[in-house]
Each structure stands twice: as C-alpha cells, then as structure tokens.
Design an enzyme around this catalytic site. Structure first.
Site, PDB file in Angstrom:
ATOM      1  CG  ASP A   1      -6.380   1.244   1.179  1.00  0.00           C
ATOM      2  OD1 ASP A   1      -6.165   0.410   0.293  1.00  0.00           O
ATOM      3  OD2 ASP A   1      -6.393   0.965   2.399  1.00  0.00           O
TER       4      ASP A   1
ATOM      5  CD  GLU B   1      -9.370  -1.296  -2.006  1.00  0.00           C
ATOM      6  OE1 GLU B   1      -8.969  -2.449  -2.198  1.00  0.00           O
ATOM      7  OE2 GLU B   1      -9.182  -0.692  -0.936  1.00  0.00           O
TER       8      GLU B   1
HETATM    9  O1  TEU Z   1      -7.433  -3.486   0.113  1.00  0.00           O
HETATM   10  C1  TEU Z   1      -8.690  -3.625   0.730  1.00  0.00           C
HETATM   11  C2  TEU Z   1      -9.265  -4.957   0.686  1.00  0.00           C
HETATM   12  O2  TEU Z   1     -10.363  -5.095   1.141  1.00  0.00           O
HETATM   13  C3  TEU Z   1      -8.448  -6.081   0.103  1.00  0.00           C
HETATM   14  O3  TEU Z   1      -7.196  -6.023   0.661  1.00  0.00           O
HETATM   15  C4  TEU Z   1      -8.978  -7.423   0.388  1.00  0.00           C
HETATM   16  O4  TEU Z   1      -9.432  -7.539   1.697  1.00  0.00           O
HETATM   17  C5  TEU Z   1      -7.892  -8.437   0.212  1.00  0.00           C
HETATM   18  O5  TEU Z   1      -7.285  -8.231  -1.029  1.00  0.00           O
HETATM   19  C6  TEU Z   1      -8.400  -9.826   0.243  1.00  0.00           C
HETATM   20  O6  TEU Z   1      -7.341 -10.650  -0.128  1.00  0.00           O
HETATM   21  C7  TEU Z   1      -6.686  -2.353   0.364  1.00  0.00           C
HETATM   22  C8  TEU Z   1      -5.323  -2.466  -0.263  1.00  0.00           C
HETATM   23  O7  TEU Z   1      -5.470  -2.557  -1.658  1.00  0.00           O
HETATM   24  C9  TEU Z   1      -4.599  -3.625   0.332  1.00  0.00           C
HETATM   25  O8  TEU Z   1      -3.351  -3.849  -0.260  1.00  0.00           O
HETATM   26  C10 TEU Z   1      -4.426  -3.363   1.812  1.00  0.00           C
HETATM   27  O9  TEU Z   1      -3.874  -4.484   2.421  1.00  0.00           O
HETATM   28  C11 TEU Z   1      -5.751  -3.024   2.476  1.00  0.00           C
HETATM   29  O10 TEU Z   1      -6.522  -2.099   1.740  1.00  0.00           O
HETATM   30  C12 TEU Z   1      -5.507  -2.385   3.813  1.00  0.00           C
HETATM   31  O11 TEU Z   1      -5.011  -1.101   3.618  1.00  0.00           O
END
Ligand code: TEU
Length: 563
Positions: free
Chosen positions: A231, A286
């Site tokens: 993540d 990610e």
């Molecule tokens: O996502 C990282 C991220 O940058 C996205 O959440 C983005 O900011 C967001 O979708 C905009 O709407 C990861 C995970 O996939 C997410 O579910 C988490 O909330 C986030 O990290 C924090 O851990």
C-alpha cells in the site's frame, strides 16, 4: 487444476518475453515467473462473503468460496487488509501487522485459507501497509506518550511553524482542505499523516522502523503467502527537509506527489528479503502517481517491486485513442527496463469501471435505453481488453458479474474517502438477501449493488450468456494461449474508435497468435482493412461465436481472432 508446484512455476512454459529485445535463445532458457502469467483477483474481505451473519465478510467466507474462484479460473488472490484495526480506513489503519482482526477470523483460518487456495492451484498475496499505522498501534500509542518515548522517532513529528500553523503545506488524502498534519496537544508537536489523522505516517528514516516492518513481512512469508500488495509504497521515503509542495500542485494530496530517491534503496532491501525465500515471492506496489513514467522507476532494474499498479489506464475513458496512448506510454516506460506491465480497471478505491463509463455516457447525453444496452456491452468488451493486454491483469471482485457501484444513501455512508459504492457486498444468489443473511437487528455493512436479480453469482452461473461465463472463457483461453500470457503486443492501425492489437510469441512455431479488436464506439464498424482471416476464439457478446471472423464489429463489441 493442479496444486502450487514446489519448483518455480513456468519452467516448462513458453518463452520469457519480458522485453521486445530479448534474444530467442535467452528467452527460451529463462523460466517465466508465475506472477507474469497469472491473473490476479482482488478480494475486499469485508464485502466478499459473510460466514457468520454479522453483515461483514470474513476469511471463512472467502475460504468457503475458493472453489468458485478456481472455477472462474483466476491464478492468484490479493486479499485487502484483514489485520486488527479500529477500521477508521476499513483496515488500512493497522493496529497489529501480525494477526487477524476477530471480525475476519483468526490466524488458523488464514492458514487454512492459504492451504486450500494452494491445493486449488491459486496463489495468495496479502496487503502490506508500510506507510502508516493506526493511531491505536502500540508503537504510536507509545510515541504519543512523551517526546522521549522509545517509539517517538518511529513517526514524523515537527514543531509548529512560528505562527502556529502546520510544518508545511502538504494536503491529506480524502479531504483536500485538510493539512497532512495533526497537532498533538499533549506533546506540543504536529505529526504527519498522508491519509486520515488516525493513520500516522511511519518514519522510515528510523532504522528500527525498517527492521520492524521487514519482520512483519517475514511473519507472513513464513506462513506461506506468495507475496504482497504494498500500500502507498512510494510513501516510505520522504524528503527529510519536508519541503512545501510547489504552488501549482497545491490541492493535490501529497500521497499522489511524494516521489523520493531513498524509497528505491528501501525497495531494493525488501526485494532482497523476498528473494531470500524460495518459491518466487513477489510484491506489487501501489505507486499512486499519475505518470506511468514515474511509476516505472519503482521497478528499478528488476530489483525493486516485481509489479507496480499503473493508474493512468484505470482513469482512461472508454476511447480507443486514449487506450492506444496508455498502451504506448506503458511500453515506452517499462520495456527499456525489462519491466512487466500490470493492468487494473477497478479496485476498492475508485468507482467501478462500468460505473465510470456509464457516468461518462450520461454526461455525453446518451439516452437511458441506449445507455443501458451500451453499459452491458462495454463491461463485456472491457473484460476482453483487460485479459488480453500484455501484462498481468488484476480483476476486482464483482467485475466478473458486471457490477456497478451501489447507490449508498447519506445515512449509510461510512468511508472517509467517499468510496463506499464500489465496496458493496458481492451478491451471491437469487434470494432476497443475495447470500448476506443477517440477524434481525443487523444488515450488510453497505447496501447491495443494483440489478441483483441478474447481477448475482448464481443467476450468472446458470446462464452461459452471462458476463461471468465470458470472464471464464477468457481466463481459460488465456491459460492455454502463450501468446496472450507472455507474448509480444503490437498495436495495429485500425478505424477510428477501434483498438486493435496483435499478440504473438517470438517462437516461430507458435501455433496460436491472436488479434484482439475492440470497438469502443456505439456504432458497428468494418475492420476489413485489418485483413483478419482467422477464426473467432471469443466474442464479448456471444458465447457461441466461432468460425471465420466476419470483419464487422458490433457496437462496443470485442473479438479475439486466432491468427
Ligand atoms: O490508497 C492510496 C491512495 O492514494 C488512494 O486511496 C487515493 O488517495 C484515493 O483512492 C483517492 O480517492 C491506498 C488504499 O488502496 C486505500 O484504500 C487506503 O485508504 C489508502 O491507501 C491508505 O492506506
């Protein structure tokens, strides 16, 4: 389907064609790692299947449906977080990296799930959240107890600016008016959080943090996971000076901007740890940056992440010219590094692709009847596209049912990021509760997606014309067609609105090159000029399609032609 082999997968498989320049001889001698040939399926545990009627999905629910996933034909599962968590961000706020939240089950159930998946020939990767913890994690609880606490430096603390404002102009995700800092009254300093204030960022400049986080990887590697989805992995390095974001980027969350050299060093250490284990353990990062060029750097020279999510295509509209550009940009950024692409259309953070394409059609003024027909056709054609691109595809749970986002009324919205719609529970059957029976006072944690009479698993399993069966046919074809798994991809000149791509291996004896043609318009299109003479292997709209390709594509139809 066989169980996971103990020797590296793919050693007897087709040539490794990771780059367009590799010689035939070396390609033949290099085994293809499993994660290049695999199709991944993302499970969001809260919404996959509920085994105990509390309205929240769980690990036993996943385990009970593994055979359904094997029937579909996916090769690997990615489980979103199931760790102990106060659930401020539904599990992306981890309070203990080495356990299972009781809401989801326990470690024994996890072990049984992995063993069963392996027996069915499917790998399992889990989410690893290295950028931040929960504010309830014992490390942060200790860090907040005093400026001199053992874990104080495990997080990022700064003195207030002279005027008392936050230390810099970084903006948090979700609420773009909120600073990425929270003032901690008891100790008189600000702490950094790129996401919610309940998700303080770890300070990876502190060697003890890196050591502790590597231990969390070892914990799960020792339990037999095949890898990790990491993540916000581009966040584990920050410029220690914490400089302001440039004025032109203000309003963009810092998590979509942070891109610092030291992260690459840390990823190389992580890669070495993964490689010290047998069985080709992998990591998909990610890297939430909006440039494929920038994302590509996180592959390093085949010594950082094995795969990185590529987000520009996820945000691309249903337009052939835009998809051509995404494919070209991906090849240009990744090929010179020998890096293997990944493709994703939907996940738990964004409206589902079907919903995005529908919304775009509504904005373009399409009438309702046309829109409904096109919506189904586009969802099917998108499946063909996703599963024939050169690289590793990630299916988000429910895409195989053609789900759209649930309509979540204001009083049931729970996510701070407004992402509830795509996280709706998966409809399993025709019953009124769609397989989510709960005690009277409970209900599933989110409303179910629309059109449950047809968009549920049991109904689609019975219907060979369903999108579920289309996904299954595509996965079966891919599995038996080296050109689709590991072959080269060449974009072909095609009429406006049509994406055409040829996939073939470099093996001259390859009996099964394929051409994929996707009509991204709402009109029929002649593609005779492509001179396709082969047989139809899969058509997005018709399970019985076979025989020589007619040279005409229906509206939003996609066809895979042999030859
Ligand atoms: O996502 C990282 C991220 O940058 C996205 O959440 C983005 O900011 C967001 O979708 C905009 O709407 C990861 C995970 O996939 C997410 O579910 C988490 O909330 C986030 O990290 C924090 O851990």
């Amino acid at each position: 389907m066989g169980s996971i082999p103990s020797t590296p997968a793919g050693s007897a498989a087709s040539a490794d064609l990771t780059t367009s320049t590799e010689s035939h001889a070396s390609a033949m001698s290099t085994p293809v790692p499993w994660w290049k040939r695999a199709v991944f399926y993302q499970i969001y545990p809260r919404s996959f299947a509920d085994s105990n009627g509390d309205g929240v999905g769980d690990l036993a629910g996943i385990r009970a449906h593994l055979e359904d996933l094997a029937w579909l034909g996916v090769d690997a599962l990615w489980l979103s977080p199931f760790f102990p968590s106060p659930m401020a961000d539904f599990g992306y706020d981890v309070a203990d990296y080495c356990n299972v939240d009781p809401l989801f089950g326990d470690l024994a159930t996890f072990d049984a799930l992995v063993a069963d998946a392996h027996d069915l020939g499917m790998r399992v990767i889990i989410d690893w959240v290295p950028n931040h913890t929960s504010d309830q994690h014992p490390w942060f609880v200790d860090a907040g107890s005093s400026r001199h606490a053992e874990h104080r430096n495990w997080y990022v603390w700064r003195e207030p600016s002279a005027d008392g404002s936050p230390p810099n102009n970084w903006v948090a995700a979700f609420d773009l008016t909120a600073p990425a800092w929270t003032f901690h009254e008891p100790s008189g300093q600000w702490y950094l959080h790129l996401f919610e204030s309940a998700q303080p960022d770890l300070n990876w400049d502190e060697p003890a943090v890196e050591a502790a986080m590597l231990d969390t990887l070892r914990f799960w590697l020792d339990r037999g996971v095949d890898g990790f989805r990491a993540d916000v992995v581009h966040g584990i390095g920050k410029d220690p000076a914490l400089p302001d974001d440039p004025p032109e980027l203000v309003g963009i969350p810092h998590c979509a901007i942070n891109d610092v050299a030291v992260t690459h060093e840390r990823l190389r250490t992580i890669r070495q740890l993964l490689e010290s284990y047998p069985g080709e353990r992998m990591m998909v990062g990610e890297v939430f940056l909006m440039s494929t060029q920038a994302i590509a750097t996180y592959y390093g020279t085949n010594d950082e992440v094995h795969l990185a999510f590529n987000f520009p295509p996820l945000f691309a509209p249903w337009r052939a010219d835009r998809w051509q550009a995404c494919i070209q940009e991906t090849a240009a950024a990744l090929d010179p590094r020998g890096a293997w692409p990944s493709w994703v259309l939907s996940n738990h953070d964004n409206p589902r692709h079907r919903t995005r394409y529908d919304r775009a059609a509504a904005r373009a003024g399409e009438d309702e009847a046309t829109a409904a027909v096109r919506s189904e056709a586009r969802a099917r054609a998108a499946a063909v596209l996703l599963l024939t691109l050169r690289g590793t595809p990630f299916i988000y749970q429910g895409d195989e049912l053609g789900l759209t986002d649930a309509d979540v009324p204001a009083d049931r919205q729970v996510d701070p990021g407004g992402r509830d719609g795509c996280r709706a529970p998966l409809p399993w059957n025709d019953g009124p509760d769609r397989g989510w029976p709960t005690a009277d006072h409970l209900r599933p944690w989110l409303p179910l997606p629309p059109d449950g009479d047809t968009r549920n698993r049991a109904a689609q399993r019975r219907d060979p014309h369903s999108i579920l069966h289309l996904y299954r046919r595509l996965l079966a074809l891919r599995r038996t067609t080296p050109a689709l798994q590991t072959g080269q991809a060449e974009l072909l000149d095609a009429p406006d609105g049509v994406l055409a791509m040829r996939r073939r291996t470099e093996d001259a004896t390859d009996a099964a090159p394929c051409t994929i043609v996707v009509n991204m318009t709402g009109q029929p299109v002649h593609v005779h000029e492509l001179g396709l003479v082969g047989h139809v292997l899969v058509a997005s709209d018709d399970p019985e399609a076979s025989g020589p390709f007619s040279g005409v594509l229906g509206p939003d139809q996609a066809v895979i032609v042999g030859g």
